[in-house]
Design a protein around this motif. Sequence first.
Motif, PDB file in Angstrom:
ATOM      1  N   ILE A 209     -25.791 -26.607  24.368  1.00  0.00           N
ATOM      2  CA  ILE A 209     -25.380 -27.139  25.673  1.00  0.00           C
ATOM      3  C   ILE A 209     -24.537 -28.394  25.504  1.00  0.00           C
ATOM      4  CG2 ILE A 209     -26.271 -28.235  27.768  1.00  0.00           C
ATOM      5  CD1 ILE A 209     -28.584 -26.226  27.665  1.00  0.00           C
ATOM      6  N   VAL A 210     -24.898 -29.247  24.546  1.00  0.00           N
ATOM      7  CA  VAL A 210     -24.107 -30.456  24.284  1.00  0.00           C
ATOM      8  C   VAL A 210     -22.686 -30.077  23.879  1.00  0.00           C
ATOM      9  CG1 VAL A 210     -23.823 -32.393  22.702  1.00  0.00           C
ATOM     10  CG2 VAL A 210     -26.037 -31.951  23.740  1.00  0.00           C
ATOM     11  N   LEU A 211     -22.544 -29.124  22.966  1.00  0.00           N
ATOM     12  CA  LEU A 211     -21.209 -28.686  22.535  1.00  0.00           C
ATOM     13  C   LEU A 211     -20.423 -28.089  23.696  1.00  0.00           C
ATOM     14  CD1 LEU A 211     -22.130 -27.045  19.105  1.00  0.00           C
ATOM     15  CD2 LEU A 211     -21.102 -29.291  19.500  1.00  0.00           C
ATOM     16  N   ILE A 212     -21.092 -27.317  24.548  1.00  0.00           N
ATOM     17  CA  ILE A 212     -20.408 -26.722  25.710  1.00  0.00           C
ATOM     18  C   ILE A 212     -19.916 -27.813  26.652  1.00  0.00           C
ATOM     19  CG2 ILE A 212     -20.810 -25.367  27.808  1.00  0.00           C
ATOM     20  CD1 ILE A 212     -22.644 -23.571  26.156  1.00  0.00           C
ATOM     21  N   ASN A 213     -20.761 -28.805  26.912  1.00  0.00           N
ATOM     22  CA  ASN A 213     -20.375 -29.883  27.819  1.00  0.00           C
ATOM     23  C   ASN A 213     -19.150 -30.632  27.303  1.00  0.00           C
ATOM     24  OD1 ASN A 213     -22.359 -29.348  29.663  1.00  0.00           O
ATOM     25  ND2 ASN A 213     -23.800 -30.856  28.874  1.00  0.00           N
ATOM     26  N   ILE A 214     -19.111 -30.917  26.001  1.00  0.00           N
ATOM     27  CA  ILE A 214     -17.994 -31.679  25.444  1.00  0.00           C
ATOM     28  C   ILE A 214     -16.711 -30.852  25.456  1.00  0.00           C
ATOM     29  CG2 ILE A 214     -17.094 -32.752  23.352  1.00  0.00           C
ATOM     30  CD1 ILE A 214     -19.924 -33.643  22.714  1.00  0.00           C
ATOM     31  N   VAL A 215     -16.791 -29.640  24.911  1.00  0.00           N
ATOM     32  CA  VAL A 215     -15.580 -28.811  24.776  1.00  0.00           C
ATOM     33  C   VAL A 215     -15.008 -28.457  26.146  1.00  0.00           C
ATOM     34  CG1 VAL A 215     -14.679 -26.607  23.964  1.00  0.00           C
ATOM     35  CG2 VAL A 215     -16.283 -27.905  22.540  1.00  0.00           C
ATOM     36  N   PHE A 216     -15.863 -27.874  26.995  1.00  0.00           N
ATOM     37  CA  PHE A 216     -15.356 -27.443  28.290  1.00  0.00           C
ATOM     38  C   PHE A 216     -15.109 -28.626  29.215  1.00  0.00           C
ATOM     39  CE2 PHE A 216     -17.160 -23.540  26.683  1.00  0.00           C
ATOM     40  CZ  PHE A 216     -16.236 -22.589  27.086  1.00  0.00           C
ATOM     41  N   GLY A 217     -15.825 -29.752  28.997  1.00  0.00           N
ATOM     42  CA  GLY A 217     -15.523 -30.936  29.784  1.00  0.00           C
ATOM     43  C   GLY A 217     -14.122 -31.454  29.499  1.00  0.00           C
ATOM     44  N   LEU A 218     -13.720 -31.480  28.217  1.00  0.00           N
ATOM     45  CA  LEU A 218     -12.358 -31.893  27.865  1.00  0.00           C
ATOM     46  C   LEU A 218     -11.322 -30.948  28.457  1.00  0.00           C
ATOM     47  CD1 LEU A 218     -12.861 -32.931  24.122  1.00  0.00           C
ATOM     48  CD2 LEU A 218     -12.474 -34.437  26.077  1.00  0.00           C
ATOM     49  N   ILE A 219     -11.612 -29.637  28.379  1.00  0.00           N
ATOM     50  CA  ILE A 219     -10.666 -28.661  28.920  1.00  0.00           C
ATOM     51  C   ILE A 219     -10.495 -28.843  30.423  1.00  0.00           C
ATOM     52  CG2 ILE A 219     -10.284 -26.201  29.310  1.00  0.00           C
ATOM     53  CD1 ILE A 219     -11.685 -25.676  26.649  1.00  0.00           C
ATOM     54  N   ILE A 220     -11.640 -28.972  31.137  1.00  0.00           N
ATOM     55  CA  ILE A 220     -11.564 -29.127  32.603  1.00  0.00           C
ATOM     56  C   ILE A 220     -10.912 -30.458  32.968  1.00  0.00           C
ATOM     57  CG2 ILE A 220     -12.987 -29.438  34.663  1.00  0.00           C
ATOM     58  CD1 ILE A 220     -14.984 -27.448  33.448  1.00  0.00           C
ATOM     59  N   GLY A 221     -11.274 -31.529  32.258  1.00  0.00           N
ATOM     60  CA  GLY A 221     -10.727 -32.837  32.590  1.00  0.00           C
ATOM     61  C   GLY A 221      -9.223 -32.910  32.370  1.00  0.00           C
ATOM     62  N   VAL A 222      -8.747 -32.375  31.252  1.00  0.00           N
ATOM     63  CA  VAL A 222      -7.320 -32.477  30.924  1.00  0.00           C
ATOM     64  C   VAL A 222      -6.488 -31.457  31.700  1.00  0.00           C
ATOM     65  CG1 VAL A 222      -5.633 -32.266  29.054  1.00  0.00           C
ATOM     66  CG2 VAL A 222      -7.790 -33.439  28.655  1.00  0.00           C
ATOM     67  N   MET A 223      -6.964 -30.203  31.709  1.00  0.00           N
ATOM     68  CA  MET A 223      -6.137 -29.126  32.257  1.00  0.00           C
ATOM     69  C   MET A 223      -6.300 -28.967  33.761  1.00  0.00           C
ATOM     70  SD  MET A 223      -6.561 -26.267  29.236  1.00  0.00           S
ATOM     71  CE  MET A 223      -5.314 -25.244  30.014  1.00  0.00           C
ATOM     72  N   GLN A 224      -7.489 -29.203  34.309  1.00  0.00           N
ATOM     73  CA  GLN A 224      -7.692 -28.971  35.738  1.00  0.00           C
ATOM     74  C   GLN A 224      -7.612 -30.253  36.563  1.00  0.00           C
ATOM     75  OE1 GLN A 224     -11.298 -26.785  36.466  1.00  0.00           O
ATOM     76  NE2 GLN A 224     -10.601 -24.932  35.381  1.00  0.00           N
ATOM     77  N   LYS A 225      -8.136 -31.367  36.001  1.00  0.00           N
ATOM     78  CA  LYS A 225      -8.162 -32.597  36.782  1.00  0.00           C
ATOM     79  C   LYS A 225      -7.050 -33.567  36.405  1.00  0.00           C
ATOM     80  CE  LYS A 225     -13.085 -32.357  37.841  1.00  0.00           C
ATOM     81  NZ  LYS A 225     -14.376 -33.078  37.891  1.00  0.00           N
ATOM     82  N   GLY A 226      -6.242 -33.227  35.423  1.00  0.00           N
ATOM     83  CA  GLY A 226      -5.094 -34.051  35.061  1.00  0.00           C
ATOM     84  C   GLY A 226      -5.437 -35.366  34.407  1.00  0.00           C
ATOM     85  N   MET A 227      -6.600 -35.494  33.781  1.00  0.00           N
ATOM     86  CA  MET A 227      -6.961 -36.724  33.093  1.00  0.00           C
ATOM     87  C   MET A 227      -6.237 -36.804  31.754  1.00  0.00           C
ATOM     88  SD  MET A 227     -11.104 -36.922  33.589  1.00  0.00           S
ATOM     89  CE  MET A 227     -11.867 -36.999  35.191  1.00  0.00           C
ATOM     90  N   SER A 228      -6.086 -38.044  31.282  1.00  0.00           N
ATOM     91  CA  SER A 228      -5.584 -38.207  29.918  1.00  0.00           C
ATOM     92  C   SER A 228      -6.695 -37.840  28.937  1.00  0.00           C
ATOM     93  CB  SER A 228      -5.146 -39.649  29.686  1.00  0.00           C
ATOM     94  OG  SER A 228      -6.265 -40.518  29.785  1.00  0.00           O
ATOM     95  N   PHE A 229      -6.320 -37.585  27.682  1.00  0.00           N
ATOM     96  CA  PHE A 229      -7.327 -37.166  26.692  1.00  0.00           C
ATOM     97  C   PHE A 229      -8.387 -38.245  26.511  1.00  0.00           C
ATOM     98  CE2 PHE A 229      -8.926 -36.877  22.351  1.00  0.00           C
ATOM     99  CZ  PHE A 229      -9.371 -35.560  22.327  1.00  0.00           C
TER     100      PHE A 229
END
Length: 677
Positions: free
Chosen positions: A194-214
Motif C-alpha cells: 500500500i505504501v508503494l501504491i500511494n507513492i507511485v500513483f500519488g506522483l502520477i496523479i499529482g503530476v499528470m492530473q493535478k498539474g503539480m511540479s515533481f
Amino acid sequence: MKARDLSVLLAVILIIVMLVVPLPGWLLSILILMNISLALMVILVSMNTIEPLQFSIFPSLLLLLTLFRLGLNVSTTRSILSEGDAGGVVETFGTFVIGDNPLVGFVVFTILIIIQFLVITKGSERVSEVAARFTLDAMPGKQMSIDADLNAGMINEQQAKERREKIEHEADFYGAMDGASKFVKGDAIAGIIIVLINIVFGLIIGVMQKGMSFNEAITTYMQLTVGDGLVSQIPALLISTATGIVVTRVASEGNLGSDVTKQLFRFPKLLYIASGSIFLLGFTPINFFLTTMIASLLLLGGYFLSRPVVESSVDRDLEEEQVESDQMKAKENVIDLLSMDPIEFEFGYALIPLADTTQGGDLLDRVVMIRRQLAIELGLVIPVVRIRDNIQLNPNEYRLKIRGNEVAKGELLLDHFLAMSPGIEDDDMEGIITTEKAFGLPAKWISEEVKDEAELSGYTIVDPASVVSTHITEVIKGHAHLLLGRQETKQLIDHLKESYPILVDEVTPEPLSIGDVQKVLAKLLRENISIRNLPVIFETLADFGKMTNDTDLLTEYARQALAAQITKQYTHDDNVLKVITIASEVEQLVSEHVQQTEHGSYLALDPESQQKIIQSIQSQVEQVSIQEEIPIILCSPTIRMYVKQLLDRFLPNIVVLSYNELEANLEVQSVGVVNVA
C-alpha cells in the motif's frame, strides 16, 4: 441482545462499510486514533496476563483488528489519491517524521517497516508455529500424567476433568495462534504494498492530473504516505509484539512486568559488576562524565535492591520457623487418619520401576485400562487405585488391599519372565518354580536367555507388568461386590435416572430402598454377573419389588431376567452348554429342608447329608475338569440359591445356574449327575 454484543457486530459491519464507502477526513482521524488505542489495550493486556489462556480470545481479536486496520488502509489510500487529504492525524504524523527532508523521512519509515516485517512479525509467526507443534506433541504425555495422578489419588475426577479441558483449550489456542499469526504477516506485506501504491500513483496523479511540479507532488504525497503508513504500522507493530508476548508467555504467578523485574534483578550484586564495567569505559575516548553517571546509577540500584532482599529473606526464614513451630504444637487432626482408600496396591522397593514412568514403567497406564475394562465388563465404576511403595514389604513383594483388608499378594522378578506350562512340564527348562497368582497355574520364572527356548517348547511367556496387571484384574473382579456400597449405588441410580426417570421412581425410594437395591446388585456381582444392564434389572425390581422385599428372591428374579446375558457368558460359539445336573431326589431333599422365617429363608440340612452332596459335587467337578470343561451346576430355580449357599463354604468358585436362567434355544448336555446314593 446485550449492548456489548451488539457493539461488536456493529463494528464488524462498519469495517465492511469502510472498504466500500468513502469516509470524510475527520471520521478517518477518529477511527485511526481508535485503532491505536485498541492496539495499546491489546499489548497491555498481553503483558498483564499470567498464562495465555487468560487471553483466549486473542486469535479472533487479532483477525478483527487486522481487518479493521486494512479497512483503514483502503479508506486512507482512497482519500490520499482522490483528494490529497486523509485527515489531520495522518498529516500530523507525516509532518512530524519527514520534517524538512522527505527523503530522510522516507528512509526512517522504511527502516520501521523492515523492523516490523522481518523482526517482529516473522519472529512471532515462527514462535506461534513452534508453540502449536510442541503443544500438540505434548498432549499425550500430559494426558498420561493426569491419569497417573488420578490413579495415585493425588487428584479427584473433577480435577482431572478440569485439567483435561485445560489441555484441550491450550491445544486449540496455540493452533489458532499459529493460523492467526499468518494474518499478521499478511498485514505487514499488505502495508508495504500500500505504501508503494500511494507513492507511485500519488506522483502520477499529482503530476499528470493535478498539474503539480515533481517536487511539490513528492513532498505532498510522500508526507501523506508516510503519515498513513505510520498510523497503520504503529498499531501493527504493537499487535505483532503482543502476539509474540502471548505465545512466548510461560505460566507463572505474576504478570510480565513483575516477572521481568523479579527475575532480571534477582541477583542485585551483579549490578556492581555492570557498574564497574561501565566506569572502566570512561577511560576510553567515551565521555567520562556520562559513563560515571550511569555507573553510579547501577551502583545505587544494586545497593538498594540488595537490602530488601536480605531483609525479606530473614523475615521469610523466621516466618517458616514460626509455621513449623505452630504445626509441631498443634493438635493432630485424628479425623484425617480415619479415611481409607477403597483399593490400595503396595509394592516393595525393587518393584518401583513398574510404576516409575522415567524408568519405562507403565503400571499406572495399565491400571487406567483395568478400570475401563472392568467398567465395561461389570457395569461398575471401580474406585481410584492408590498405588504406593511400602518399605515394610519384601523387595519383590506386592499386595492388594480392598477396604483396608489384604485380599491378594505375590512376588515379581522384574528381570525375569513368567513361563506357564502348556500341560507337559519340561524338567530341563531352567527357572524358578512358582505359581501364577491370578488363576493358580504352575509356572516358572525364566531369564531372558531361555525365553526363546521356552516359546519353542510351547510355554506361554508373560512379562512382569502383565502378570501383576492380570492378577489385579482378577482380584478386583472377585471382590467387586465389596466395592459397591450405598454411595456407589446412588451414583448408578442417578446415572440411570437421566435416561429412565419413570423406571427409577417406580423402584426407589419405594418399595425398595437404596440399601435393598445395593444388596441385589452386590449379590449379582458376587457371582460374576454384570450389572451393566441396569434397565433390565430395574424392570424386574419394579415388577417383583411390590410382592417381596427379600433381596435373595429379588436377585433370583433379576438373574432370570438376565437369561440372555448369562447364557452368552457361559456358552461357546457352538451354542452348547455342558453341565452337571442334580438328581431329583437331591433336589427334593434340599427343598424339604428349606426353612422360611420373617427375615428370609435358609437351608437347614443335616451335616451328613451336606457332606454327601458336597462330596458328590466335588467328584463330578474333578471329572469335568479333567475334560478341560468349566464345571457348571444346573438345577431347578427353586433351589438354586440354596445350592449356591451350600457350596460357598466349600467350593466358592463353582458356577450354579437354574433352568430359567438359560435361553430356550440353548442345547444343554449333561456330563454328570449329583446324587447321594
